[in-house]
Structure formats: C-alpha cells, structure tokens
Design a protein around this motif. Sequence first.
Motif, PDB file in Angstrom:
ATOM      1  N   MET A 178       0.832  -1.204   0.000  1.00  0.00           N
ATOM      2  CA  MET A 178       0.000   0.000   0.000  1.00  0.00           C
ATOM      3  C   MET A 178       0.863   1.248   0.000  1.00  0.00           C
ATOM      4  SD  MET A 178      -1.018   2.555   2.325  1.00  0.00           S
ATOM      5  CE  MET A 178      -1.060   1.871   3.982  1.00  0.00           C
ATOM      6  N   VAL A 179       1.880   1.281   0.866  1.00  0.00           N
ATOM      7  CA  VAL A 179       2.761   2.446   0.953  1.00  0.00           C
ATOM      8  C   VAL A 179       3.555   2.625  -0.343  1.00  0.00           C
ATOM      9  CG1 VAL A 179       4.785   3.386   2.114  1.00  0.00           C
ATOM     10  CG2 VAL A 179       2.924   2.422   3.458  1.00  0.00           C
ATOM     11  N   ALA A 180       3.998   1.516  -0.937  1.00  0.00           N
ATOM     12  CA  ALA A 180       4.739   1.601  -2.189  1.00  0.00           C
ATOM     13  C   ALA A 180       3.883   2.211  -3.298  1.00  0.00           C
ATOM     14  CB  ALA A 180       5.232   0.218  -2.605  1.00  0.00           C
ATOM     15  N   ALA A 181       2.619   1.795  -3.357  1.00  0.00           N
ATOM     16  CA  ALA A 181       1.715   2.351  -4.362  1.00  0.00           C
ATOM     17  C   ALA A 181       1.471   3.834  -4.115  1.00  0.00           C
ATOM     18  CB  ALA A 181       0.388   1.591  -4.350  1.00  0.00           C
ATOM     19  N   LEU A 182       1.313   4.209  -2.860  1.00  0.00           N
ATOM     20  CA  LEU A 182       1.107   5.611  -2.502  1.00  0.00           C
ATOM     21  C   LEU A 182       2.328   6.448  -2.874  1.00  0.00           C
ATOM     22  CD1 LEU A 182      -0.601   7.796  -1.048  1.00  0.00           C
ATOM     23  CD2 LEU A 182       0.544   7.103   1.078  1.00  0.00           C
ATOM     24  N   TRP A 201       3.611   6.304   9.956  1.00  0.00           N
ATOM     25  CA  TRP A 201       4.709   7.204   9.604  1.00  0.00           C
ATOM     26  C   TRP A 201       4.485   7.943   8.295  1.00  0.00           C
ATOM     27  CZ3 TRP A 201       6.968   6.299   4.918  1.00  0.00           C
ATOM     28  CH2 TRP A 201       6.808   5.022   4.379  1.00  0.00           C
ATOM     29  N   MET A 202       3.600   7.427   7.411  1.00  0.00           N
ATOM     30  CA  MET A 202       3.436   8.062   6.104  1.00  0.00           C
ATOM     31  C   MET A 202       2.846   9.468   6.222  1.00  0.00           C
ATOM     32  SD  MET A 202       0.314   5.835   4.482  1.00  0.00           S
ATOM     33  CE  MET A 202      -1.395   6.340   4.677  1.00  0.00           C
ATOM     34  N   PHE A 203       2.141   9.751   7.341  1.00  0.00           N
ATOM     35  CA  PHE A 203       1.600  11.096   7.519  1.00  0.00           C
ATOM     36  C   PHE A 203       2.703  12.100   7.841  1.00  0.00           C
ATOM     37  CE2 PHE A 203      -2.100   8.408   8.107  1.00  0.00           C
ATOM     38  CZ  PHE A 203      -3.074   9.113   7.416  1.00  0.00           C
ATOM     39  N   ALA A 204       3.831  11.622   8.348  1.00  0.00           N
ATOM     40  CA  ALA A 204       4.971  12.493   8.601  1.00  0.00           C
ATOM     41  C   ALA A 204       5.786  12.723   7.330  1.00  0.00           C
ATOM     42  CB  ALA A 204       5.866  11.898   9.696  1.00  0.00           C
ATOM     43  N   TRP A 206       4.457  12.508   3.958  1.00  0.00           N
ATOM     44  CA  TRP A 206       3.713  13.145   2.873  1.00  0.00           C
ATOM     45  C   TRP A 206       2.545  13.956   3.409  1.00  0.00           C
ATOM     46  CZ3 TRP A 206       4.261   7.535   1.929  1.00  0.00           C
ATOM     47  CH2 TRP A 206       5.364   7.232   1.132  1.00  0.00           C
ATOM     48  N   ASP A 207       2.079  14.877   2.581  1.00  0.00           N
ATOM     49  CA  ASP A 207       0.910  15.683   2.912  1.00  0.00           C
ATOM     50  C   ASP A 207      -0.331  14.921   2.444  1.00  0.00           C
ATOM     51  OD1 ASP A 207      -0.726  17.700   3.703  1.00  0.00           O
ATOM     52  OD2 ASP A 207      -0.118  19.147   2.171  1.00  0.00           O
ATOM     53  N   LEU A 208      -1.084  14.373   3.383  1.00  0.00           N
ATOM     54  CA  LEU A 208      -2.210  13.495   3.082  1.00  0.00           C
ATOM     55  C   LEU A 208      -3.472  13.988   3.781  1.00  0.00           C
ATOM     56  CD1 LEU A 208      -0.305  10.159   3.824  1.00  0.00           C
ATOM     57  CD2 LEU A 208      -0.660  11.174   1.561  1.00  0.00           C
ATOM     58  N   LYS A 209      -4.600  13.436   3.397  1.00  0.00           N
ATOM     59  CA  LYS A 209      -5.851  13.770   4.070  1.00  0.00           C
ATOM     60  C   LYS A 209      -6.780  12.555   4.071  1.00  0.00           C
ATOM     61  CE  LYS A 209      -8.146  15.668  -0.078  1.00  0.00           C
ATOM     62  NZ  LYS A 209      -8.730  16.869  -0.699  1.00  0.00           N
ATOM     63  N   TYR A 210      -7.604  12.463   5.107  1.00  0.00           N
ATOM     64  CA  TYR A 210      -8.650  11.451   5.162  1.00  0.00           C
ATOM     65  C   TYR A 210      -9.852  11.935   4.367  1.00  0.00           C
ATOM     66  CZ  TYR A 210      -6.508   8.623   8.867  1.00  0.00           C
ATOM     67  OH  TYR A 210      -5.686   7.791   9.602  1.00  0.00           O
TER      68      TYR A 210
END
Length: 288
Positions: A178-182, A201-204, A206-210
């Motif tokens: 999942m992280v690799a695809a993101l 850790w992916m929220f630290a 990249w700039d992401l949103k729910y």
Amino acid sequence: MKTRIQASIRLASLGLLATTGLAGGFAQAQDKGTVNLAYVEWSSEVASTNVVAAVLEQAGFDVNLTSLSAAAMFQALSTGDADAIVAAWLPTTHAEYMERIGDSVEDLGPNLDGTKLGLVVPAYTEVDSIADLNDNAALFDSEIIGIDPGAGLMGLAEEVVDTYDLDLRLRSGSDATMVAALSNAIDNEEDIVVTSWTPHWMFARWDLKYLEDPENVFGGAEQIHTVVRSGFDDDMPEAYAILDAFEWTPEQMGEVMLMNQEEGSDPRENARQWVEENQDVVEQWIDG
C-alpha cells in the motif's frame, strides 16, 4: 479455517520466532523466563511490539516475537501460543476477533490513544469525501489500495464499498505494498486512494488527508489495547505488570516508526535504542 490458523501459528513458531538479548547493560539482567509476543505487520504494531520486547528484556525476560495475520494473532493468544499482544484496535477494528476468543484472554486496556481509520488520499487530490468517489472513479483507476485481507481495517473498507455502493474495487495487499503504491503515485503527482490509519509514519513523510465518511462506517477514534492470555498474571506477574503499565503517545510511537523507515534499519535494534534513550519513560513501565 481453524486448521489453517493452527498451521500458520506452527509455521510462525518454527520460522519467525527470534529470541535475542539486549546488548550492553541489558544483557546483565537475570533470566526470568520467556514471554511470547504476537503482532501484525503494521508499522505501528512493529514499533510498539519491539519496544515492549526491549523493555521486557531490560527487566530480565527473554522475548519471542511472532508475526501473524490478525486472525491468527488472536487465535494464538486464545490458545496460549502467544502470551500477549499490544496490537488490539478497539472498540471497532478488532471487535469481532475479541468476541470470538471471549474469556480466554484479558484486556488490560489502552496503551495508545488517538487512532483513526479511513480512506486516505494525497492532499492535492480534489476529492474530499467517500461519497464523491464514484463520480471520480477514473482518477483512481477504479481501485482502492488496501492492506492484508485479514485486517479489521479491510473488513471495514468492504463495508464502506457496500454502504456507499462504490464502483471501485478494493484491492488487498499489505502495509508495504500500500505504501509503495502511494509513494509511486505521489512521485508522479497522480491520484490514489488507500486504506490507512493513524498513527502511521506516512503522515509524517507526505501531505495526506482522510476522505470524509458521512455514513460513519469507519467510526470514531479508537485505541490500541494490550491483551494477554488468561492466566498470564499468575504465571508471570512481573511481565504482566509491565504490560499493564505500558502506555505511550502517538508522537513517541512516531519516533520509532520513522527510525524503522531508514534504509537497512532493524526494528529490534531501533526499539532498543529508543528504550535506552528514554529511560525516564521506560522506568515508569517497569516500576508500574
């Protein structure tokens, strides 16, 4: 199903158990027996389980770590193949597993507050709600990128697909895929929707949103609980007390998760380093 789970547990016991002693001062601790910890391969649970292992080793215990699917993890706990987990997401994600194993385990309560589950997209994606996914399915190649199929999060994601009557296919995989695809989508400034959770850790990175969940299928904030097998308090009261006292913050967990993302790093060694550098926190767990 039970046979497959038992086989999975046996294979894990043979091939995935790792017992080591802490270097330095920790190695001088008296051997007090072996604690068997099970966990799922989520970045959050890898971090917390390895930190707990390092703390137990500092207190003089040997520790076996076993990586299992969510279903097998709870089954191992109920049968006594595992002594404890610090990876139960409640009250929603792992509720079904906890109901199945019933009185064969003891819930010691939350070790971390402030969790969240949902569908996540890059911040630059113009879609803001799950309810708008069908109208923008082409942006996401009509797919939602998921994690391991046995995870409670995936069960909730399947409910989301049904509740919102989504035309997008839920694709299973793992936390890593999942992280690799993101990562690949963000590198190419493409749109993608994934199943995810906080803390991660992916929220630290990249700039992401729910995406908003107007039907509230994913529910509100959850907690991560520590659960032990029935009778563990009688068999290993000191280890039980440490597990009962273990509690940390998303920020502390995030420190360890980011350490684990460094190329070539070892989660077990990273946990030991964090424990050595945070003795003021660790002593509260050991002293209760």
